[in-house]
Design a protein around this motif. Structure first.
Motif, PDB file in Angstrom:
ATOM      1  N   UNK A 230     -56.765 -93.796  88.298  1.00 28.28           N
ATOM      2  CA  UNK A 230     -56.912 -94.960  89.168  1.00 28.28           C
ATOM      3  C   UNK A 230     -55.562 -95.529  89.592  1.00 28.28           C
ATOM      4  N   UNK A 231     -54.477 -94.954  89.059  1.00 23.14           N
ATOM      5  CA  UNK A 231     -53.140 -95.404  89.436  1.00 23.14           C
ATOM      6  C   UNK A 231     -52.618 -94.602  90.622  1.00 23.14           C
ATOM      7  N   UNK A 232     -51.632 -95.155  91.327  1.00 21.94           N
ATOM      8  CA  UNK A 232     -51.015 -94.431  92.433  1.00 21.94           C
ATOM      9  C   UNK A 232     -50.307 -93.189  91.915  1.00 21.94           C
ATOM     10  N   UNK A 233     -49.558 -93.344  90.832  1.00 18.34           N
ATOM     11  CA  UNK A 233     -48.932 -92.203  90.157  1.00 18.34           C
ATOM     12  C   UNK A 233     -49.828 -91.812  88.990  1.00 18.34           C
ATOM     13  N   UNK A 234     -50.510 -90.679  89.121  1.00 19.23           N
ATOM     14  CA  UNK A 234     -51.507 -90.282  88.116  1.00 19.23           C
ATOM     15  C   UNK A 234     -50.909 -89.461  86.978  1.00 19.23           C
ATOM     16  N   UNK A 235     -49.599 -89.409  86.904  1.00 23.41           N
ATOM     17  CA  UNK A 235     -48.963 -88.709  85.782  1.00 23.41           C
ATOM     18  C   UNK A 235     -49.149 -89.542  84.506  1.00 23.41           C
ATOM     19  N   UNK A 236     -49.652 -88.931  83.441  1.00 25.81           N
ATOM     20  CA  UNK A 236     -49.956 -89.699  82.226  1.00 25.81           C
ATOM     21  C   UNK A 236     -48.705 -90.115  81.457  1.00 25.81           C
ATOM     22  N   UNK A 237     -48.851 -91.186  80.708  1.00 28.86           N
ATOM     23  CA  UNK A 237     -47.807 -91.696  79.818  1.00 28.86           C
ATOM     24  C   UNK A 237     -48.429 -91.885  78.440  1.00 28.86           C
ATOM     25  N   UNK A 238     -47.607 -92.245  77.461  1.00 25.14           N
ATOM     26  CA  UNK A 238     -48.075 -92.322  76.075  1.00 25.14           C
ATOM     27  C   UNK A 238     -49.284 -93.234  75.902  1.00 25.14           C
ATOM     28  N   UNK A 239     -49.311 -94.348  76.613  1.00 23.17           N
ATOM     29  CA  UNK A 239     -50.415 -95.290  76.447  1.00 23.17           C
ATOM     30  C   UNK A 239     -51.734 -94.747  76.991  1.00 23.17           C
ATOM     31  N   UNK A 240     -51.689 -93.606  77.700  1.00 28.78           N
ATOM     32  CA  UNK A 240     -52.911 -93.002  78.243  1.00 28.78           C
ATOM     33  C   UNK A 240     -53.602 -92.079  77.248  1.00 28.78           C
ATOM     34  N   UNK A 241     -52.991 -91.799  76.103  1.00 26.23           N
ATOM     35  CA  UNK A 241     -53.625 -90.939  75.117  1.00 26.23           C
ATOM     36  C   UNK A 241     -54.952 -91.563  74.676  1.00 26.23           C
ATOM     37  N   UNK A 242     -56.008 -90.761  74.724  1.00 28.73           N
ATOM     38  CA  UNK A 242     -57.348 -91.284  74.442  1.00 28.73           C
ATOM     39  C   UNK A 242     -57.502 -91.612  72.957  1.00 28.73           C
ATOM     40  N   UNK A 243     -58.148 -92.765  72.700  1.00 26.69           N
ATOM     41  CA  UNK A 243     -58.333 -93.219  71.317  1.00 26.69           C
ATOM     42  C   UNK A 243     -57.001 -93.149  70.575  1.00 26.69           C
ATOM     43  N   UNK A 244     -55.932 -93.599  71.230  1.00 28.53           N
ATOM     44  CA  UNK A 244     -54.588 -93.229  70.790  1.00 28.53           C
ATOM     45  C   UNK A 244     -54.290 -93.578  69.347  1.00 28.53           C
ATOM     46  N   UNK A 245     -54.821 -94.697  68.860  1.00 21.26           N
ATOM     47  CA  UNK A 245     -54.519 -95.021  67.471  1.00 21.26           C
ATOM     48  C   UNK A 245     -53.035 -94.937  67.193  1.00 21.26           C
ATOM     49  N   UNK A 246     -52.668 -94.097  66.240  1.00 20.37           N
ATOM     50  CA  UNK A 246     -51.250 -93.929  65.908  1.00 20.37           C
ATOM     51  C   UNK A 246     -50.710 -92.590  66.386  1.00 20.37           C
ATOM     52  N   UNK A 247     -51.413 -91.921  67.317  1.00 18.46           N
ATOM     53  CA  UNK A 247     -50.973 -90.597  67.757  1.00 18.46           C
ATOM     54  C   UNK A 247     -49.552 -90.641  68.277  1.00 18.46           C
ATOM     55  N   UNK A 248     -49.265 -91.595  69.145  1.00 17.56           N
ATOM     56  CA  UNK A 248     -47.930 -91.632  69.740  1.00 17.56           C
ATOM     57  C   UNK A 248     -46.860 -91.966  68.706  1.00 17.56           C
ATOM     58  N   UNK A 249     -47.229 -92.639  67.619  1.00 23.42           N
ATOM     59  CA  UNK A 249     -46.263 -92.912  66.550  1.00 23.42           C
ATOM     60  C   UNK A 249     -46.105 -91.703  65.631  1.00 23.42           C
ATOM     61  N   UNK A 250     -47.211 -91.039  65.296  1.00 21.14           N
ATOM     62  CA  UNK A 250     -47.153 -89.914  64.365  1.00 21.14           C
ATOM     63  C   UNK A 250     -46.534 -88.666  64.978  1.00 21.14           C
ATOM     64  N   UNK A 251     -46.752 -88.452  66.262  1.00 24.19           N
ATOM     65  CA  UNK A 251     -46.267 -87.231  66.912  1.00 24.19           C
ATOM     66  C   UNK A 251     -44.746 -87.235  67.027  1.00 24.19           C
ATOM     67  N   UNK A 252     -44.160 -86.072  66.825  1.00 27.10           N
ATOM     68  CA  UNK A 252     -42.726 -85.897  67.054  1.00 27.10           C
ATOM     69  C   UNK A 252     -42.437 -85.487  68.493  1.00 27.10           C
ATOM     70  N   UNK A 253     -43.422 -84.809  69.104  1.00 29.13           N
ATOM     71  CA  UNK A 253     -43.254 -84.303  70.468  1.00 29.13           C
ATOM     72  C   UNK A 253     -44.582 -84.456  71.193  1.00 29.13           C
ATOM     73  N   UNK A 254     -44.549 -85.061  72.383  1.00 26.29           N
ATOM     74  CA  UNK A 254     -45.745 -85.194  73.214  1.00 26.29           C
ATOM     75  C   UNK A 254     -45.460 -84.586  74.573  1.00 26.29           C
ATOM     76  N   UNK A 255     -46.268 -83.582  74.947  1.00 23.96           N
ATOM     77  CA  UNK A 255     -46.138 -82.909  76.234  1.00 23.96           C
ATOM     78  C   UNK A 255     -47.382 -83.183  77.063  1.00 23.96           C
TER      79      UNK A 255
END
Length: 314
Positions: A230-255
């Motif tokens: 729904x955004x103009x730029x549809x490239x995902x960012x960390x906050x777009x991770x579904x049910x993110x919980x602590x995924x973005x904190x636990x992960x060392x690398x996100x692609x």
């Protein structure tokens, strides 16, 4: 619990650095860290330095190629890992496949490495050239390499069962340089939580603990919220991770994977080829970045952007 003296650790570091120098001279992997598996993609290795022991997340919206990058990256990595380290007994990647059967997973690997359209192989409608490609790809994985231990038909897959299963697999096959999950959201827990967010956080923390315990590379595919479209730029960012919980904190690398042609319809080469952007959303070993690969959707294949461009110009 193990206590290790400084001198012993530094000796390991020195051995790693000396081995890395020899590897760089012989194989040209000068941009890959000494503890990392090359990804098989030149620009991606230049950017992230390969896949080191840690927790790696691959994420994207449906039809944006996260599953293709997942399959090809772990295949490239385990093959390169064994090639570089020259083990007498080849080590394997343990893959938990919840969205595809083990057979379907391997069929897509054969297509990717043989450059055979998936629909053509499934219908057994291959011409002479495609039969040669199929035979070559099949021989490579069946006779020359045996890189995978595939686990399918586990539904649901409970995180509490993983530790015992992984330990038994290591006892039978030896160290696992890669343990991979084709859907983080498919992993559940027997514990009771008030929200899916909290349950996913428990799963993410447990995967991180397993990575540390077995000194391996945990690689998992994660879904991305549909709100990104729904955004103009549809490239995902960390906050777009579904049910993110602590995924973005636990992960060392996100692609993240992003294919603009999926939204615009502007495909190349008979509507089969497009650029895939690999967005480095988090990188504990370096910078955030944006890498371009060439994506062949019919063959479930990715390759370096420049390599395919050069072929297209001939």
């Amino acid at each position: 619990m193990e206590i290790v003296a400084t001198k012993s650790i530094l000796e390991q570091v020195l051995n790693d650095v000396e081995f890395y120098n020899r590897r760089s001279e012989n194989l040209g992997h000068s941009k890959v860290r000494f503890d990392a598996c090359p990804t098989g993609f030149r620009d991606l290795d230049d950017s992230i330095g390969g896949i080191s022991p840690g927790f790696t997340v691959i994420a994207g919206r449906p039809c944006n190629g996260s599953d293709v990058l997942f399959r090809q990256l772990i295949t490239n990595a385990v093959l390169e890992f064994n090639n570089i380290n020259n083990f007498m007994y080849k080590q394997k990647a343990l893959i938990f496949s919840t969205s595809l059967s083990a057979k379907d997973f391997l069929v897509r690997i054969l297509c990717a490495y043989g450059l055979i359209p998936l629909n053509t192989l499934m219908k057994v409608a291959m011409d002479g050239d495609e039969w040669m490609k199929f035979t070559s790809s099949f021989t490579f994985f069946f006779e020359e390499n045996d890189p995978f231990l595939l686990v399918d038909n586990i539904s649901p897959l409970f995180v509490e069962d993983l530790d015992e299963f992984i330990l038994k697999t290591i006892d039978q096959y030896g160290h696992l340089p890669i343990i991979a999950f084709d859907s983080l959201q498919a992993i559940r827990t027997r514990k009771k939580f008030d929200s899916r967010y909290a349950e996913t956080a428990e799963v993410s923390r447990t995967l991180k603990e397993l990575q540390v315990r077995y000194n391996t590379r945990i690689i998992a595919v994660c879904s991305v919220n549909r709100n990104v479209e729904q955004r103009a730029d549809m490239r995902p960012v960390l906050s777009d991770l579904r049910d993110s919980g602590t995924i973005e904190d636990d992960a060392n690398l996100v692609l993240f994977t992003y294919i603009n042609a999926f939204y615009t319809g502007e495909w190349l080469d008979n509507n089969n080829v497009s650029i895939m952007e690999v967005l480095v959303g988090k990188n504990d070993w370096g910078k955030q970045d944006r890498i371009q690969l060439m994506y062949r959707r019919e063959e479930c294949n990715l390759c370096d952007y420049v390599a395919l461009s050069a072929n297209s110009d001939e």
